[in-house]
Design a protein around this motif. Structure first.
Motif, PDB file in Angstrom:
ATOM      1  N   PRO A 110     -32.909  44.916   2.343  1.00  0.00           N
ATOM      2  CA  PRO A 110     -33.199  46.174   1.858  1.00  0.00           C
ATOM      3  C   PRO A 110     -34.290  46.226   0.659  1.00  0.00           C
ATOM      4  O   PRO A 110     -34.829  47.186   0.234  1.00  0.00           O
ATOM      5  CB  PRO A 110     -31.939  46.810   1.505  1.00  0.00           C
ATOM      6  CG  PRO A 110     -31.047  45.743   1.329  1.00  0.00           C
ATOM      7  CD  PRO A 110     -31.249  44.846   2.055  1.00  0.00           C
ATOM      8  N   GLN A 111     -34.158  45.197  -0.086  1.00  0.00           N
ATOM      9  CA  GLN A 111     -35.041  45.065  -1.246  1.00  0.00           C
ATOM     10  C   GLN A 111     -36.774  45.284  -1.237  1.00  0.00           C
ATOM     11  O   GLN A 111     -37.348  45.570  -1.829  1.00  0.00           O
ATOM     12  CB  GLN A 111     -34.793  43.656  -1.943  1.00  0.00           C
ATOM     13  CG  GLN A 111     -33.749  43.547  -2.822  1.00  0.00           C
ATOM     14  CD  GLN A 111     -32.366  43.287  -1.925  1.00  0.00           C
ATOM     15  OE1 GLN A 111     -32.441  43.221  -0.788  1.00  0.00           O
ATOM     16  NE2 GLN A 111     -31.404  42.636  -2.549  1.00  0.00           N
ATOM     17  N   ARG A 142     -38.730  54.240   1.368  1.00  0.00           N
ATOM     18  CA  ARG A 142     -39.268  54.416  -0.042  1.00  0.00           C
ATOM     19  C   ARG A 142     -40.558  53.814  -0.404  1.00  0.00           C
ATOM     20  O   ARG A 142     -41.308  54.123  -1.370  1.00  0.00           O
ATOM     21  CB  ARG A 142     -38.196  53.815  -0.866  1.00  0.00           C
ATOM     22  CG  ARG A 142     -37.092  54.509  -0.946  1.00  0.00           C
ATOM     23  CD  ARG A 142     -35.683  53.700  -1.662  1.00  0.00           C
ATOM     24  NE  ARG A 142     -36.395  52.970  -2.970  1.00  0.00           N
ATOM     25  CZ  ARG A 142     -35.247  51.796  -3.357  1.00  0.00           C
ATOM     26  NH1 ARG A 142     -33.967  51.830  -2.738  1.00  0.00           N
ATOM     27  NH2 ARG A 142     -35.618  51.226  -4.252  1.00  0.00           N
ATOM     28  N   GLU A 181     -34.143  51.588   3.581  1.00  0.00           N
ATOM     29  CA  GLU A 181     -34.812  51.500   2.264  1.00  0.00           C
ATOM     30  C   GLU A 181     -36.401  51.642   2.630  1.00  0.00           C
ATOM     31  O   GLU A 181     -37.092  51.936   1.493  1.00  0.00           O
ATOM     32  CB  GLU A 181     -34.583  50.515   1.287  1.00  0.00           C
ATOM     33  CG  GLU A 181     -33.129  50.698   0.621  1.00  0.00           C
ATOM     34  CD  GLU A 181     -31.853  50.443   1.817  1.00  0.00           C
ATOM     35  OE1 GLU A 181     -32.088  49.868   2.788  1.00  0.00           O
ATOM     36  OE2 GLU A 181     -30.959  50.717   1.344  1.00  0.00           O
ATOM     37  N   THR A 192     -40.278  42.948 -10.190  1.00  0.00           N
ATOM     38  CA  THR A 192     -39.525  43.706  -9.049  1.00  0.00           C
ATOM     39  C   THR A 192     -40.046  43.260  -7.856  1.00  0.00           C
ATOM     40  O   THR A 192     -39.332  43.025  -6.896  1.00  0.00           O
ATOM     41  CB  THR A 192     -39.860  45.286  -9.087  1.00  0.00           C
ATOM     42  OG1 THR A 192     -39.709  45.724 -10.505  1.00  0.00           O
ATOM     43  CG2 THR A 192     -38.895  45.891  -8.199  1.00  0.00           C
ATOM     44  N   ASN A 202     -38.543  48.024  -2.405  1.00  0.00           N
ATOM     45  CA  ASN A 202     -38.962  47.868  -3.988  1.00  0.00           C
ATOM     46  C   ASN A 202     -40.456  47.721  -4.064  1.00  0.00           C
ATOM     47  O   ASN A 202     -40.940  47.808  -5.291  1.00  0.00           O
ATOM     48  CB  ASN A 202     -38.024  46.946  -4.516  1.00  0.00           C
ATOM     49  CG  ASN A 202     -36.772  47.519  -4.811  1.00  0.00           C
ATOM     50  OD1 ASN A 202     -36.369  48.683  -4.638  1.00  0.00           O
ATOM     51  ND2 ASN A 202     -35.645  46.692  -5.056  1.00  0.00           N
TER      52      ASN A 202
HETATM   53  C1  NAG Z   1     -34.398  47.005  -5.621  1.00  0.00           C
HETATM   54  O1  NAG Z   1     -33.822  47.152  -4.271  1.00  0.00           O
HETATM   55  C2  NAG Z   1     -32.352  46.893  -4.400  1.00  0.00           C
HETATM   56  C3  NAG Z   1     -31.852  47.299  -3.080  1.00  0.00           C
HETATM   57  O2  NAG Z   1     -32.104  48.306  -2.360  1.00  0.00           O
HETATM   58  C4  NAG Z   1     -31.603  47.655  -5.511  1.00  0.00           C
HETATM   59  O3  NAG Z   1     -30.145  47.241  -5.516  1.00  0.00           O
HETATM   60  C5  NAG Z   1     -32.423  47.553  -6.706  1.00  0.00           C
HETATM   61  O4  NAG Z   1     -31.779  47.973  -7.941  1.00  0.00           O
HETATM   62  C6  NAG Z   1     -33.801  47.773  -6.562  1.00  0.00           C
HETATM   63  N1  NAG Z   1     -34.712  47.772  -8.025  1.00  0.00           N
HETATM   64  C7  NAG Z   1     -35.117  46.471  -8.603  1.00  0.00           C
HETATM   65  C8  NAG Z   1     -35.612  46.895  -9.703  1.00  0.00           C
HETATM   66  O5  NAG Z   1     -34.659  45.500  -8.330  1.00  0.00           O
END
Ligand code: NAG
Ligand code: NAG
Ligand code: NAG
Ligand code: NAG
Ligand code: NAG
Ligand code: NAG
Ligand code: NAG
Ligand code: NAG
Ligand code: NAG
Ligand code: NAG
Ligand code: NAG
Ligand code: NAG
Length: 360
Positions: free
Chosen positions: A93-94, A121, A118, A32, A97
Motif C-alpha cells: 500500500p505504501q 491517492r 491506496e 517518503t 505515497n
Molecule cells: C505511507 O503509506 C503507509 C501505508 O499506506 C502509511 O502507513 C504511512 O503513514 C504513509 N506515509 C509515509 C510518510 O510514509
C-alpha cells in the motif's frame, strides 16, 4: 457589503484549504518515496537477477535506482518502471505515497495478490501498466477516480471484479481488461469514460447485453469484446461511434439479432469481426454503397453465424476489402459476378452456404 463579506470568507476558506493541503503535501519528501520503494523491495520474494537486491541500495539516492526516475523540480519519484525484471511479489500500500508518480509500469513480472486501494491517492498518475502478472481479486474502484489517469492496462491477470465504481475516469483514453476472469455485466461506468479511444474486454466471462450507452463513447476507435458470454443484439447505438476503426465481437456464441445497418455508415471502420456469433437476418444491401463517405472496410469476417439472404451485389464497392469470410452461414442465390473486381482480396471464404453458380 454582504457580498464583500462572503467573498472575504471565501478567500479565507480558500487560503486555509490551500495551506492545509500544501502542508499535507510537504510532509512527504524523497525520504517518503524511498520508504515506499523499500516497502516494495521487501515484498519481493523472488528476484531472478538479484537486480533490485543489489541496485536498490539505501546508500545511494533512489533517483539512481534502476527503474526509478525523479522530477528535476521537486526531486520526487515521477516514474517507476520495473517491467520485464522477472520479479515475484506483492504490491504494498505504501506505493500510494509516491505522490508525484506519473508512470507506473510493473508489467511482465509475477506479481500476485490484490491491487491496493491506496493507489488511488496517486493524483498525478497518467499511466498504469500491470499487464502479464498474476494479480487477483477486485480492481479497487478508486483507481477509476484518478482524474489524471489516461491509460490503464491490466491484461492477463486473474482479476475477477470491479465493485461500486461510480463515475468514469474523466481522462481515461485506453482501458485494457482482457484475459482476466471478470464476470457479470459490462460495468456501466465504462460508458461514462468519455475520452476512451481503446477498450479491450476480450477473453473474460462478461455476460448480458452490450450496453447501448457504449454508443456514447464517440471517440472510440477500437472496441474489442470477443470471447465472452455476451447475449442479446448488437445495439443500433454503436452506429454513433463515428471514429470507430475496429469492432471485434467474435466468439460470443449467444450474440444474436441482425447486424445494425448503421454500422456500415461509419466511414472509418476497417475491421468487422463477428465470427462465431448467432447473428441472423440479411446483410444490408447498401452496405458498400457509394453513399458511404469512404468505403475503407478491409476485413469483413462473419463466418459461423446464421446470416440469410443473398451476398450484397455491391460488395465490390468496398474496394479495400482484403479478407471476406462469409462461410458457414445461410447465404443463398448467386455469387455476385462483380466480386471478382475486388482486386485487393487475399482471402475469400464462402463455403458452407447454399450458394449456386460457378466458381470464380
Ligand atoms: C505511507 O503509506 C503507509 C501505508 O499506506 C502509511 O502507513 C504511512 O503513514 C504513509 N506515509 C509515509 C510518510 O510514509
Ligand atoms: C523529509 O521529511 C522529514 C520529516 O517529515 C524530515 O525529517 C527529513 O529530513 C526530510 N528529508 C529530506 C531529504 O528532506
Ligand atoms: C543501479 O543501476 C543504475 C542503472 O543501471 C546504475 O546507473 C547505478 O549505478 C546502479 N547502482 C548500483 C548501486 O549498482
Ligand atoms: C519500461 O522499460 C522497458 C525496458 O526496460 C521499456 O521497454 C518500456 O518501454 C518502458 N515502459 C514505459 C511505459 O516507459
Ligand atoms: C470518487 O470521487 C468522488 C468525488 O470526488 C467521491 O464522491 C467518491 O467517493 C470517490 N469514489 C471512490 C471509490 O473513491
Ligand atoms: C458495494 O455497494 C453495496 C451497496 O451499496 C454494498 O453493500 C457493498 O458493501 C459495497 N462493496 C464494497 C466492496 O464496497
Ligand atoms: C484484445 O485483447 C485480446 C486478448 O489479449 C487480444 O488478442 C486482442 O488482440 C486485443 N484486441 C485489440 C484490438 O488489440
Ligand atoms: C447515453 O446513451 C443513452 C442511450 O443511448 C442516452 O439515452 C443518453 O442520453 C446518453 N447519455 C449521455 C450523457 O450522452
Ligand atoms: C465458437 O466459440 C465457442 C465458445 O468460445 C467455442 O467453444 C467454439 O469452438 C467456437 N466455434 C468455432 C467454429 O470457432
Ligand atoms: C448513412 O449515410 C448516408 C450518407 O451520409 C445517409 O444518406 C444515410 O441517411 C445514412 N443512413 C442512416 C441510416 O443514417
Ligand atoms: C477474425 O475472424 C477470423 C475468422 O474469420 C479469425 O481467424 C481471426 O483470427 C479473427 N481476427 C481477430 C483479430 O480476432
Ligand atoms: C468488373 O470488371 C469487369 C471486367 O474486368 C468489367 O467488365 C465490369 O464492368 C466491372 N464491374 C464493375 C461493377 O465495375
Amino acid at each position: 457589503m454582504e457580498t464583500n463579506q462572503s467573498l472575504r470568507l471565501f478567500i479565507v476558506c480558500f487560503l486555509l484549504h490551500s495551506l492545509t493541503s500544501s502542508s499535507s503535501l510537504s510532509t512527504k519528501n524523497i525520504t517518503t518515496d524511498k520508504n515506499a520503494l523499500l516497502a516494495l523491495k521487501t515484498r519481493i520474494t523472488h528476484d531472478s537477477a538479484t537486480l533490485l537486491a543489489k541496485n536498490w541500495s539505501t546508500s545511494t539516492s533512489v533517483c539512481n535506482w534502476i527503474g526509478v526516475s525523479c522530477g528535476v523540480r521537486h526531486q520526487r519519484v515521477t516514474a517507476l518502471n520495473i517491467s520485464y525484471l522477472g520479479l515475484t511479489g506483492t504490491i504494498p500500500p505504501q506505493l500510494g505515497n509516491l505522490s508525484f508518480l506519473a508512470l507506473l509500469a510493473i508489467n511482465d513480472n509475477n506479481f500476485y495478490g490484490s491491487l491496493p486501494y491506496e493507489l488511488a491517492r496517486l493524483r498525478r498518475l497518467k499511466y498504469i501498466n500491470f499487464n502479464y502478472n498474476q494479480l487477483s481479486g477486485n480492481v479497487p474502484s478508486s483507481i477509476f477516480n484518478i482524474s489524471s489517469l489516461q491509460e490503464l492496462r491490466l491484461k492477463h491477470n486473474r482479476l475477477s471484479s470491479m465493485v461500486n465504481v461510480s463515475g468514469g475516469g474523466p481522462s481515461l483514453m485506453s482501458l485494457d481488461l482482457s484475459e482476466n476472469m471478470f464476470e457479470g455485466e459490462i460495468p456501466p461506468f465504462i460508458s461514462e469514460c468519455k475520452q476512451l479511444r481503446f477498450l479491450n474486454l476480450s477473453s473474460n466471462n462478461f455476460r448480458g447485453g452490450i450496453p447501448k450507452e457504449i454508443g456514447n463513447l464517440t471517440k472510440l476507435k477500437t472496441l474489442s469484446i470477443f470471447l465472452n458470454k455476451l447475449e442479446g443484439e448488437i445495439p443500433q447505438e454503436l452506429g454513433n461511434l463515428v471514429e470507430l476503426e475496429r469492432l471485434l465481437l467474435l466468439d460470443n456464441v449467444m450474440l444474436t439479432g441482425q447486424i445494425p445497418s448503421l454500422l456500415f455508415n461509419i466511414s472509418t471502420l476497417w475491421q468487422i469481426n463477428f465470427t462465431n456469433n448467432s447473428l441472423i437476418g440479411d446483410l444490408p444491401h447498401n452496405m458498400c454503397s457509394h453513399h458511404r463517405k469512404a468505403a475503407v472496410l478491409k476485413g469483413l469476417q462473419l463466418s459461423f453465424n446464421q446470416i440469410t439472404g443473398t451476398i450484397p451485389y455491391n460488395l465490390w464497392q468496398c474496394r479495400e476489402l482484403t479478407v471476406v469470410s462469409l462461410s458457414y452461414n445461410q447465404f443463398r442465390g448467386r455469387i455476385p459476378s462483380d466480386i471478382g473486381n475486388l482486386t485487393m482480396v487475399k482471402k475469400l471464404a464462402l463455403g458452407g452456404n447454399n450458394l449456386i453458380g460457378r466458381y470464380l
